[in-house]
Design a protein around this motif. Structure first.
Motif, PDB file in Angstrom:
ATOM      1  N   LEU A 170      26.511  57.830  27.276  1.00 16.36           N
ATOM      2  CA  LEU A 170      27.337  58.822  28.007  1.00 16.36           C
ATOM      3  C   LEU A 170      28.711  57.945  27.811  1.00 16.36           C
ATOM      4  N   ARG A 171      29.924  58.289  27.789  1.00 17.09           N
ATOM      5  CA  ARG A 171      31.090  57.567  27.791  1.00 17.09           C
ATOM      6  C   ARG A 171      32.012  57.998  28.830  1.00 17.09           C
ATOM      7  N   VAL A 172      32.397  57.125  29.753  1.00 16.74           N
ATOM      8  CA  VAL A 172      32.974  57.495  31.055  1.00 16.74           C
ATOM      9  C   VAL A 172      34.285  56.574  30.966  1.00 16.74           C
ATOM     10  N   PRO A 173      35.326  57.062  31.831  1.00 17.87           N
ATOM     11  CA  PRO A 173      36.600  56.299  31.904  1.00 17.87           C
ATOM     12  C   PRO A 173      36.268  54.907  32.261  1.00 17.87           C
ATOM     13  N   CYS A 174      37.116  53.984  32.043  1.00 19.26           N
ATOM     14  CA  CYS A 174      36.859  52.569  32.484  1.00 19.26           C
ATOM     15  C   CYS A 174      37.733  52.359  34.101  1.00 19.26           C
ATOM     16  N   LYS A 175      38.358  53.486  34.412  1.00 16.15           N
ATOM     17  CA  LYS A 175      39.286  53.642  35.577  1.00 16.15           C
ATOM     18  C   LYS A 175      40.141  52.232  36.079  1.00 16.15           C
ATOM     19  N   THR A 176      40.596  51.444  34.887  1.00 14.46           N
ATOM     20  CA  THR A 176      41.323  50.453  35.040  1.00 14.46           C
ATOM     21  C   THR A 176      42.604  50.825  35.764  1.00 14.46           C
ATOM     22  N   ARG A 177      43.552  50.051  36.477  1.00 19.04           N
ATOM     23  CA  ARG A 177      44.916  50.446  37.208  1.00 19.04           C
ATOM     24  C   ARG A 177      45.831  49.725  36.272  1.00 19.04           C
ATOM     25  N   ARG A 178      45.411  49.112  35.265  1.00 15.36           N
ATOM     26  CA  ARG A 178      46.351  48.277  34.465  1.00 15.36           C
ATOM     27  C   ARG A 178      46.856  49.020  33.358  1.00 15.36           C
ATOM     28  N   THR A 179      48.099  49.304  33.014  1.00 21.43           N
ATOM     29  CA  THR A 179      48.547  49.873  31.892  1.00 21.43           C
ATOM     30  C   THR A 179      48.347  49.275  30.739  1.00 21.43           C
ATOM     31  N   SER A 180      48.360  47.913  30.746  1.00 21.92           N
ATOM     32  CA  SER A 180      48.235  46.872  29.636  1.00 21.92           C
ATOM     33  C   SER A 180      46.645  47.246  28.937  1.00 21.92           C
ATOM     34  N   TYR A 230      54.454  50.362  40.600  1.00 16.39           N
ATOM     35  CA  TYR A 230      54.226  48.852  40.751  1.00 16.39           C
ATOM     36  C   TYR A 230      52.638  48.581  40.734  1.00 16.39           C
ATOM     37  N   ALA A 231      52.105  49.733  41.074  1.00 19.05           N
ATOM     38  CA  ALA A 231      50.545  49.474  41.430  1.00 19.05           C
ATOM     39  C   ALA A 231      49.865  49.369  40.146  1.00 19.05           C
ATOM     40  N   THR A 232      50.345  49.669  38.982  1.00 25.92           N
ATOM     41  CA  THR A 232      49.816  49.763  37.482  1.00 25.92           C
ATOM     42  C   THR A 232      50.186  48.484  36.955  1.00 25.92           C
ATOM     43  N   LYS A 233      51.058  47.491  37.533  1.00 23.95           N
ATOM     44  CA  LYS A 233      51.435  46.454  36.708  1.00 23.95           C
ATOM     45  C   LYS A 233      50.747  45.406  37.391  1.00 23.95           C
ATOM     46  N   ALA A 234      50.838  44.230  36.468  1.00 19.75           N
ATOM     47  CA  ALA A 234      50.240  43.127  36.933  1.00 19.75           C
ATOM     48  C   ALA A 234      51.215  41.859  36.379  1.00 19.75           C
ATOM     49  N   ALA A 235      50.627  40.853  36.320  1.00 23.23           N
ATOM     50  CA  ALA A 235      51.271  39.530  36.134  1.00 23.23           C
ATOM     51  C   ALA A 235      51.931  39.583  34.530  1.00 23.23           C
ATOM     52  N   GLU A 236      51.078  40.496  33.723  1.00 21.98           N
ATOM     53  CA  GLU A 236      51.503  40.379  32.503  1.00 21.98           C
ATOM     54  C   GLU A 236      53.071  40.711  32.100  1.00 21.98           C
ATOM     55  N   CYS A 237      53.855  41.335  32.850  1.00 20.10           N
ATOM     56  CA  CYS A 237      55.282  41.493  32.842  1.00 20.10           C
ATOM     57  C   CYS A 237      55.974  40.099  33.054  1.00 20.10           C
ATOM     58  N   VAL A 238      55.471  39.306  33.476  1.00 24.56           N
ATOM     59  CA  VAL A 238      56.013  37.726  33.407  1.00 24.56           C
ATOM     60  C   VAL A 238      55.684  37.213  32.362  1.00 24.56           C
ATOM     61  N   GLY A 239      54.677  37.743  31.307  1.00 30.17           N
ATOM     62  CA  GLY A 239      54.676  37.158  30.083  1.00 30.17           C
ATOM     63  C   GLY A 239      53.309  35.858  30.244  1.00 30.17           C
ATOM     64  N   THR A 240      52.454  36.366  31.055  1.00 29.54           N
ATOM     65  CA  THR A 240      51.138  35.801  31.136  1.00 29.54           C
ATOM     66  C   THR A 240      49.900  36.343  30.563  1.00 29.54           C
ATOM     67  N   LEU A 241      48.808  36.197  30.489  1.00 29.69           N
ATOM     68  CA  LEU A 241      47.673  36.665  29.818  1.00 29.69           C
ATOM     69  C   LEU A 241      47.129  37.923  30.841  1.00 29.69           C
ATOM     70  N   ASP A 242      46.693  38.966  30.356  1.00 28.16           N
ATOM     71  CA  ASP A 242      46.080  39.850  31.030  1.00 28.16           C
ATOM     72  C   ASP A 242      44.681  39.752  31.093  1.00 28.16           C
ATOM     73  N   ARG A 243      44.205  38.544  30.848  1.00 28.87           N
ATOM     74  CA  ARG A 243      42.716  38.373  30.966  1.00 28.87           C
ATOM     75  C   ARG A 243      42.394  36.981  31.785  1.00 28.87           C
ATOM     76  N   ARG A 244      41.247  36.499  32.090  1.00 25.15           N
ATOM     77  CA  ARG A 244      40.942  35.454  32.952  1.00 25.15           C
ATOM     78  C   ARG A 244      41.041  34.260  31.854  1.00 25.15           C
ATOM     79  N   ILE A 245      41.546  33.054  32.362  1.00 21.67           N
ATOM     80  CA  ILE A 245      41.697  31.833  31.559  1.00 21.67           C
ATOM     81  C   ILE A 245      40.292  31.031  31.552  1.00 21.67           C
TER      82      ILE A 245
END
Ligand SMILES: [Zn+2]
Ligand SMILES: [Zn+2]
Ligand SMILES: [Zn+2]
Length: 444
Positions: free
Chosen positions: A57-67, A302-317
């Motif tokens: 069954l495929r269900v939505p990921c429910k992330t808050r991040r637009t990226s 702003y709730a759906t944005k994270a640090a990627e708008c500063v030009g960093t990565l949107d994943r863990r390093i």
């Protein structure tokens, strides 16, 4: 794509995709749900994923991040909007009388960690960035001046005039300590508001409670600041009116004081942090300059944005990532490097800087609220799920049971996530959600 289209169960797959609302990285679940009659033990209804396309069954990921997933982030944004709005005008279980309670919109900023390129406008004209007649020369030989009139999309905005002078450690440490600074701010605010009214904090609680909803926003330079709705209620929360002496003016005074005095220390480094001097405090009114609608949309955005708008990565390093090879600008790379370096300091383990390097040190929640501000995201989600369940009952997919008489036994297991590139194309055709394609799980 052709493979998927030719599957005999394509219609069912398309139906699943439709139900995810255009999620671009749906979670795959394998499992079953069984409904039993509690009195007789009879199996009333069984659903199993074995007959579903690919057995999942495929269900939505429910992330808050637009990226990551524009469709799910939009749901999150809309829920956040409803949540903030309910706290301002009522609805979703909050009485409408709440709109008469004194309420402020407050922005708490970070201090300066060195001069950065900025774009300022005055009466529609863009001003020079940092025009100084006798600009000093920094120890690295750079003139601390910039006379350019930056365009809004100039990638240098938020970046330091001299990266070698810039306090990168301070910037990421501030992000790391900012949730604690916020917590202390709320305590100081209650204390000050009580004292202004000649009460102890304990006595204040019998007359007034203070409710908060806040969201963190990254500035271009890579530090967070907070936008908050702060509301005065009576002792029982939004259902009770505050006493007449609990005014917006008194609250604003207490906010100014609390923002100026609170500090948070990082003891191993003997560094003390406080809010920046830029503080914005405005009353929210139904008909004034700042309406409840404007505030709710602002916070939700702003709730759906994270640090990627500063030009960093949107994943863990990852520890083995080669920092020099990360596809980010030099400013973000230096912020990440500061996190990785400070993260190795045994005295700072609690800040988990390595873990949160991609967030430039910030590990707090993006949007938070005090318990009695309004409804919760969980309640909004439950209401939506209940609505979908009702729809499934009326369309005959689920039989109608009386909740109390039925025992539900469910077993679910995670079976992967995502869509292949071909499936993403089909999904966007089915749901009308268009987003850049991601590398699918089957394309590796
Ligand atoms: Zn999603
Ligand atoms: Zn500049
Ligand atoms: Zn310098």
């Amino acid at each position: 794509m052709i493979h998927r289209l030719n599957q005999p169960d394509f219609d069912r797959w398309a139906c699943q995709i439709k139900h995810t609302g255009g999620c671009r990285q749906p979670i795959h679940l394998r499992g079953k749900v069984e409904h039993y009659d509690q009195a007789t033990g009879h199996l009333l209804h069984r659903y199993s994923t074995t007959t579903e396309p690919n057995g999942v069954l495929r269900v939505p990921c429910k992330t808050r991040r637009t990226s990551r997933c524009p469709a799910c982030a939009e749901v999150y944004r809309a829920d956040t909007y409803q949540l903030v709005r309910a706290g301002l005008v009522g609805g979703k279980g909050v009485p409408e009388t709440v709109s008469a309670h004194p309420c402020l919109f407050v922005t708490l900023t970070a201090p300066s960690f060195g001069a950065v390129h900025v774009r300022r406008e005055k009466t529609g004209k863009v001003l020079p960035c940092h025009a100084r007649r006798d600009a000093e020369i920094c120890p690295h030989g750079r003139v601390m001046s910039c006379t350019e009139r930056h365009s809004a999309d100039d990638p240098r905005l938020g970046e330091p005039l001299c990266p070698d002078c810039y306090d990168y450690d301070g910037s990421v440490l501030f992000n790391a300590i900012s949730p604690e600074l916020w917590r202390r701010f709320t305590l100081a605010l209650r204390r000050r508001f009580a004292r202004l009214n000649g009460l102890t904090v304990k006595a204040l609680r019998e007359h007034v409670s203070i409710a908060f909803a806040k969201v963190a926003e990254y500035q271009r330079r890579g530090v967070v600041h907070f936008h908050a709705v702060i509301r005065l209620d009576g002792p029982d929360g939004p259902d009770s009116p505050p006493p007449p002496w609990a005014t917006a003016d008194a609250l604003a005074q207490a906010v100014q004081h609390a923002a100026a005095v609170v500090t948070a220390e990082i003891e191993p480094l003997s560094r003390t942090f406080r809010w920046g001097t830029q503080l914005d405090v405005r009353p929210i009114t139904m008909d004034g300059d700042l309406t409840e609608q404007a505030v709710a949309s602002y916070i939700a955005k702003y709730a759906t944005k994270a640090a990627e708008c500063v030009g960093t990565l949107d994943r863990r390093i990852q520890p083995l990532d080669d920092l020099a090879a990360l596809p980010v600008r030099e400013h973000a790379r230096r912020l990440i490097a500061a996190c990785m370096r400070l993260g190795r300091n045994p005295g700072l383990v609690d800040l988990r800087l390595t873990h949160w390097a991609h967030m430039l040190g910030f590990r707090g929640h993006f949007s938070t609220k005090s318990r009695r501000y309004s409804t919760t995201l969980g309640a909004l989600r439950a209401a939506r799920e209940e609505h979908m369940r009702a729809e499934q009952i009326t369309t005959g997919r689920l039989p109608l049971f009386d909740e109390d008489t039925v025992l539900v036994v469910a077993h679910w297991a995670y079976a992967g996530q995502g869509l292949s590139v071909g499936e993403q194309l089909l999904a966007s055709a089915i749901t009308g959600q268009h987003a850049p394609l991601l590398r699918g799980p089957d394309d590796r």
